[in-house]
Design an enzyme around this catalytic site. Structure first.
Site, PDB file in Angstrom:
ATOM      1  N   ARG A   1      -9.649  13.640  -7.032  1.00  0.00           N
ATOM      2  CA  ARG A   1      -9.385  12.267  -6.612  1.00  0.00           C
ATOM      3  C   ARG A   1      -9.768  11.273  -7.702  1.00  0.00           C
ATOM      4  NH1 ARG A   1     -13.234  12.278  -1.636  1.00  0.00           N
ATOM      5  NH2 ARG A   1     -14.484  13.228  -3.298  1.00  0.00           N
TER       6      ARG A   1
ATOM      7  N   ARG B   1      -6.908   5.006 -12.420  1.00  0.00           N
ATOM      8  CA  ARG B   1      -8.188   5.500 -11.913  1.00  0.00           C
ATOM      9  C   ARG B   1      -8.275   6.985 -12.225  1.00  0.00           C
ATOM     10  NH1 ARG B   1      -6.719   3.159  -6.207  1.00  0.00           N
ATOM     11  NH2 ARG B   1      -4.794   4.091  -6.980  1.00  0.00           N
TER      12      ARG B   1
ATOM     13  N   LYS C   1      -4.032  15.225   3.189  1.00  0.00           N
ATOM     14  CA  LYS C   1      -4.776  13.989   3.418  1.00  0.00           C
ATOM     15  C   LYS C   1      -4.553  13.466   4.830  1.00  0.00           C
ATOM     16  CE  LYS C   1      -2.507  11.723   0.105  1.00  0.00           C
ATOM     17  NZ  LYS C   1      -2.013  10.590  -0.756  1.00  0.00           N
TER      18      LYS C   1
ATOM     19  N   LYS D   1       0.030   5.588   4.045  1.00  0.00           N
ATOM     20  CA  LYS D   1       0.498   6.921   3.648  1.00  0.00           C
ATOM     21  C   LYS D   1       1.975   7.095   4.010  1.00  0.00           C
ATOM     22  CE  LYS D   1      -3.828   8.031   2.646  1.00  0.00           C
ATOM     23  NZ  LYS D   1      -4.547   6.830   3.081  1.00  0.00           N
TER      24      LYS D   1
ATOM     25  N   ASN E   1      -0.157   0.510  -0.438  1.00  0.00           N
ATOM     26  CA  ASN E   1      -1.317  -0.102   0.201  1.00  0.00           C
ATOM     27  C   ASN E   1      -1.032  -1.559   0.567  1.00  0.00           C
ATOM     28  OD1 ASN E   1      -3.719   1.982  -0.251  1.00  0.00           O
ATOM     29  ND2 ASN E   1      -2.403   2.010  -2.059  1.00  0.00           N
TER      30      ASN E   1
ATOM     31  N   ASP F   1       0.342   3.014  -5.373  1.00  0.00           N
ATOM     32  CA  ASP F   1      -0.376   4.075  -6.064  1.00  0.00           C
ATOM     33  C   ASP F   1       0.660   5.014  -6.662  1.00  0.00           C
ATOM     34  OD1 ASP F   1      -2.728   2.945  -5.333  1.00  0.00           O
ATOM     35  OD2 ASP F   1      -3.251   4.446  -3.824  1.00  0.00           O
TER      36      ASP F   1
ATOM     37  N   ARG G   1      -2.962   2.142  -9.969  1.00  0.00           N
ATOM     38  CA  ARG G   1      -2.777   1.092  -8.970  1.00  0.00           C
ATOM     39  C   ARG G   1      -1.954  -0.026  -9.615  1.00  0.00           C
ATOM     40  NH1 ARG G   1      -5.339  -0.807  -4.554  1.00  0.00           N
ATOM     41  NH2 ARG G   1      -4.949   1.319  -3.845  1.00  0.00           N
TER      42      ARG G   1
ATOM     43  N   GLU H   1       1.232   6.298  -2.455  1.00  0.00           N
ATOM     44  CA  GLU H   1       0.834   5.444  -1.336  1.00  0.00           C
ATOM     45  C   GLU H   1       1.355   4.036  -1.583  1.00  0.00           C
ATOM     46  OE1 GLU H   1      -3.296   5.445  -0.290  1.00  0.00           O
ATOM     47  OE2 GLU H   1      -3.462   7.641  -0.352  1.00  0.00           O
TER      48      GLU H   1
END
Length: 315
Positions: free
Chosen positions: A234, A226, A161, A126, A284, A274, A211, A282
């Site tokens: 979400r 997504r 979050k 994050k 990741n 993301d 992603r 984000e």
């Protein structure tokens, strides 16, 4: 080539969608000797970082829990294999932090770890976006309720979050007229004792939380959008989102090509960006996924790209 993968138990892999499984299949196809262990087996004995590992091979079946054949457990020093791939899922808790220190010690002893322990520590999935503010939406990191309420008053519609979750866990969309805002803030911050992130809500989430995979600093040509299910904010697949592979847009590619070299220079071999709309939400680095969905829908063999990059790193 000896490859050690640190991951959750193989018997629990959902192989129809598991990216680590895709990596292992490709490594096996190339004749690698495969080992696995869980993160909790990491230890330093007389200064040497080692694990209790099992060798394994792929079986002829792809049924759940039966896709591999295990060998006998053995003690294995990380420096004695060609590559260690760290694929332990978040949360990034205190135990995970200790594991990254052991990985860094192992690297000093000659182990080749991907992604390296230092980058796993420094790139909280994050908080890492704050290193690249030109690509993010308005964002606040705090544990103070007054700060969060002021941010909500400024933007009217925000996302809250936790900093250590995955799969959409603990994510809330909050509007200025939400009667539960106080309770949500108290819960996420543990009554002001835990730091969280707030971001301006991005309506483009309706088109998907994309992603984008970076392998050795270069983007895979397709991403996985997504898309949230009806009535959901979400897009995470674990939260019921639908994954639709799409070619990178011009903006997607511009973001990926700007961030890719920076992240590769930090030692990050595999990264999952993301992106919602044109904003990075984000970065990741612990166990980026979506290999299998992108491969199935685009024809791009993402696992082969990853193993190619791993072999280049090993020389």
């Amino acid at each position: 080539m000896k490859l050690l993968v640190i991951a959750d138990p193989l018997v629990k892999f959902k192989i129809y969608k598991d990216s680590t499984y895709a990596m292992l299949v490709e490594a096996s196809r190339r004749g690698y000797t495969l080992y696995t262990c869980e993160a909790d087996s990491l230890r330093a004995k007389d200064g040497v970082v080692e694990v209790q590992a099992q060798s394994f091979a792929l079986s002829d079946t792809q049924e759940y829990g039966q896709w591999f054949i295990s060998g006998a457990p053995q003690t294995l020093a990380l420096r004695d294999v060609d590559a260690v791939v760290m694929r332990k899922d978040p949360p990034f808790d205190q135990q995970y932090l200790y594991n990254t220190h052991l990985l860094t010690l192992a690297e000093a002893q000659g182990a080749r770890v991907f992604n390296p322990g230092r980058t796993l520590r420094e790139y909280n999935e994050k908080l890492a976006i704050l290193k690249h503010p030109e690509f993010i939406a308005p964002t606040l990191v705090t544990q103070q309720e007054d700060d969060l309420r002021a941010f909500l008053a400024e933007h009217g519609d925000i996302i809250l979050k936790p900093l250590d979750g995955m799969g959409g866990m603990g994510i809330f969309r909050v509007r200025s007229d939400d009667p539960n805002v106080g309770s949500i803030i108290e819960t996420l911050t543990a009554n002001g004792s835990q730091t969280i992130m707030a971001q301006r809500y991005l309506p483009a989430i309706k088109e998907g939380d994309k992603r984008i995979l970076l392998i050795d600093g270069k983007p895979v040509d397709w991403c996985l959008a997504r898309i949230p299910k009806a009535g959901e904010t979400r897009g995470n697949l674990a939260a019921g989102g639908t994954g639709v592979a799409r070619p990178l847009t011009e903006r997607d590619r511009a973001i990926a090509e700007a961030l890719g070299p920076r992240l590769a220079a930090e030692g990050l071999l595999l990264v999952g960006l993301d992106v919602i709309g044109d904003k990075v939400t984000e970065i990741n680095v612990t166990s980026p996924t979506c290999f299998r969905e992108i491969t199935a829908q685009s024809g791009i063999d993402v696992a082969a790209l990853f193993i190619d990059a791993l072999e280049r790193q090993l020389g």
